[in-house]
Design an enzyme around this catalytic site. Structure first.
Site, PDB file in Angstrom:
ATOM      1  N   ASP A 285       0.823  -1.224   0.000  1.00 46.61           N
ATOM      2  CA  ASP A 285       0.000   0.000   0.000  1.00 46.61           C
ATOM      3  C   ASP A 285       0.852   1.268   0.000  1.00 46.61           C
ATOM      4  OD1 ASP A 285      -2.284   1.487   0.028  1.00 46.61           O
ATOM      5  OD2 ASP A 285      -2.694   1.207   2.162  1.00 46.61           O
TER       6      ASP A 285
ATOM      7  N   TRP B 188       2.783   7.964  -2.728  1.00 44.78           N
ATOM      8  CA  TRP B 188       4.215   8.120  -3.076  1.00 44.78           C
ATOM      9  C   TRP B 188       4.324   8.940  -4.369  1.00 44.78           C
ATOM     10  CZ3 TRP B 188       7.344   6.885  -7.197  1.00 44.78           C
ATOM     11  CH2 TRP B 188       8.723   6.826  -6.959  1.00 44.78           C
TER      12      TRP B 188
ATOM     13  N   ARG C  39      -0.428   8.320 -10.670  1.00 45.86           N
ATOM     14  CA  ARG C  39      -0.520   7.157  -9.778  1.00 45.86           C
ATOM     15  C   ARG C  39       0.175   5.925 -10.377  1.00 45.86           C
ATOM     16  NH1 ARG C  39      -4.001   7.219  -5.680  1.00 45.86           N
ATOM     17  NH2 ARG C  39      -4.256   4.974  -5.828  1.00 45.86           N
TER      18      ARG C  39
ATOM     19  N   ASN D 196     -10.452  -3.271  -6.497  1.00 40.63           N
ATOM     20  CA  ASN D 196      -9.616  -2.343  -7.269  1.00 40.63           C
ATOM     21  C   ASN D 196     -10.161  -2.038  -8.671  1.00 40.63           C
ATOM     22  OD1 ASN D 196      -6.460  -3.449  -5.820  1.00 40.63           O
ATOM     23  ND2 ASN D 196      -7.755  -1.708  -5.271  1.00 40.63           N
TER      24      ASN D 196
ATOM     25  N   ARG E  65      -5.505  -1.727   8.662  1.00 42.41           N
ATOM     26  CA  ARG E  65      -6.702  -2.568   8.469  1.00 42.41           C
ATOM     27  C   ARG E  65      -6.345  -3.704   7.513  1.00 42.41           C
ATOM     28  NH1 ARG E  65      -8.048   2.566   6.439  1.00 42.41           N
ATOM     29  NH2 ARG E  65      -7.555   2.653   4.219  1.00 42.41           N
TER      30      ARG E  65
ATOM     31  N   GLU F 123       0.774 -12.602  12.886  1.00 42.03           N
ATOM     32  CA  GLU F 123       1.220 -11.385  13.574  1.00 42.03           C
ATOM     33  C   GLU F 123       1.156 -10.245  12.547  1.00 42.03           C
ATOM     34  OE1 GLU F 123       2.052 -11.052  16.750  1.00 42.03           O
ATOM     35  OE2 GLU F 123       1.682 -13.185  17.121  1.00 42.03           O
TER      36      GLU F 123
END
Ligand code: FPP
Length: 246
Positions: free
Chosen positions: A25, A30, A38, A73, A199, A212
Site C-alpha cells: 500500500d 508516493w 498514480r 480495485n 486494516r 502477527e
C-alpha cells in the site's frame, strides 16, 4: 554486553518466518508527493516487490504472498487498472525469462477469469513452468478478495454435497482450507502493511487467524530489505500462543 544487545542479536539470527504476506500500500501517495501520476507509483511499487522478493529468497522465507490487485480495485480509473495489469504482464514475462536461473515458484490467488485472455494464458504458463521450483514461492493475489475466496470455497463444498460427494456435517477446518486458493500452503506467520493504514482490507481473511501484524508508515515504494528485516525482528519479539498459554 547489555541485555538489549543480546536480544537484538538473537532476533537477527533467528530463522525467517516461513510465510510473509504483504499489502503493498501507498503507491498512489508516493507518486502524489512527487507530482507524478498514480501509475508511476505502481511502477515504483513493482520494483520494490522485485527487491523484496529477492531478499525473501536470500533469507530463506518459504512463501511470500502479495496483494497486487483486489476484487475492489476494479473501481479505480481504467487508466490505473490498465497500468497495474500492464505491470503484472511485464513482470510475468520477465519472470518467465529468468525462471530457470531464479527457481522461484509462482502461484496465483484470486479469480483470474476476469483478466484478459492474454494475461490468463500468461499466468497459466508461469504457474506450469515454475511448478517444480523449490526456492521461495511467490503467491500473487490478483482479482483477490478474502470474502470472495471464502464464498468460492463454500459454493464448491455445497456443490459437492448436492452431488452426494460430501456431507455437511463432515466439513472441518482442514477440508475448508483445502478449498481456498491457498490450499496446501501454511497460513501466513507475518502480515505487513506499509503506508500507515492499519486494516486488513479483505486480505487473507481465513488465513490470517493467527498471523502477527506489522504496520509501518513507510510507503510501499520506499520499503526495502532493511524495512523487511525490521518487520521480521519485530515478529521475533512477539509471543505467539495460538490461543494457548505459554
Ligand atoms: C495499493 O496502493 C497498491 C495497489 C492497489 C496495486 C499494487 C500493484 C503493484 C505494486 C504493481 C504490480 C505488482 C507486481 C507484483 C508486479 P494505493 O494505490 O492504494 O496507494 P494509495 O493508498 O497511496 O493511493
Amino acid at each position: 554486553m547489555p541485555l538489549f544487545h543480546k536480544k537484538k542479536r538473537a532476533a537477527a539470527q533467528a530463522p525467517a518466518p516461513a510465510h510473509i504476506a504483504i499489502i503493498m500500500d501507498g503507491n498512489g501517495r508516493w507518486a502524489k508527493k512527487r507530482g507524478m501520476p498514480r501509475t508511476a507509483g505502481h511502477a515504483a511499487g513493482a520494483e520494490t516487490f522485485r527487491t523484496v522478493a529477492n531478499h525473501c529468497k536470500d533469507i530463506g522465507v518459504q512463501y511470500l504472498t502479495v496483494y497486487a490487485f483486489s476484487t475492489e480495485n476494479w473501481k479505480r480509473s481504467p487508466d490505473e487498472v490498465e497500468g497495474i495489469m500492464g505491470l503484472l504482464e511485464r513482470y510475468l514475462h520477465e519472470a518467465l525469462e529468468r525462471m530457470t536461473r531464479d527457481r522461484v515458484k509462482i502461484e496465483f490467488f484470486g479469480d483470474l477469469s476476469r483478466l484478459s485472455p492474454e494475461l490468463q494464458a500468461l499466468c497459466s504458463r508461469v504457474r506450469e513452468l515454475s511448478r517444480s521450483f523449490e526456492s521461495v514461492q511467490v503467491n500473487l493475489c490478483i482479482n483477490y478478495g478474502g470474502r470472495d475466496e471464502i464464498l468460492h470455497a463454500a459454493k464448491t463444498f455445497a456443490a459437492r454435497c448436492a452431488a452426494g460427494e460430501a456431507r455437511p456435517e463432515a466439513l472441518d477446518e482442514e477440508t475448508f482450507s483445502g478449498l481456498l486458493y491457498s490450499a496446501g500452503i501454511p497460513d501466513p506467520d507475518l502480515i505487513i502493511r506499509p503506508s500507515g493504514e492499519q486494516r486488513i482490507s479483505n486480505f487473507l481473511l481465513w488465513q490470517a487467524a493467527y498471523a502477527e501484524f506489522y504496520f509501518t508508515d513507510v510507503l510501499w515504494p520506499d520499503f526495502g530489505p532493511a524495512e523487511l528485516d525490521r518487520a521480521i525482528a519485530a515478529f521475533h519479539g512477539r509471543s505467539r500462543r495460538f490461543g494457548g498459554v505459554v
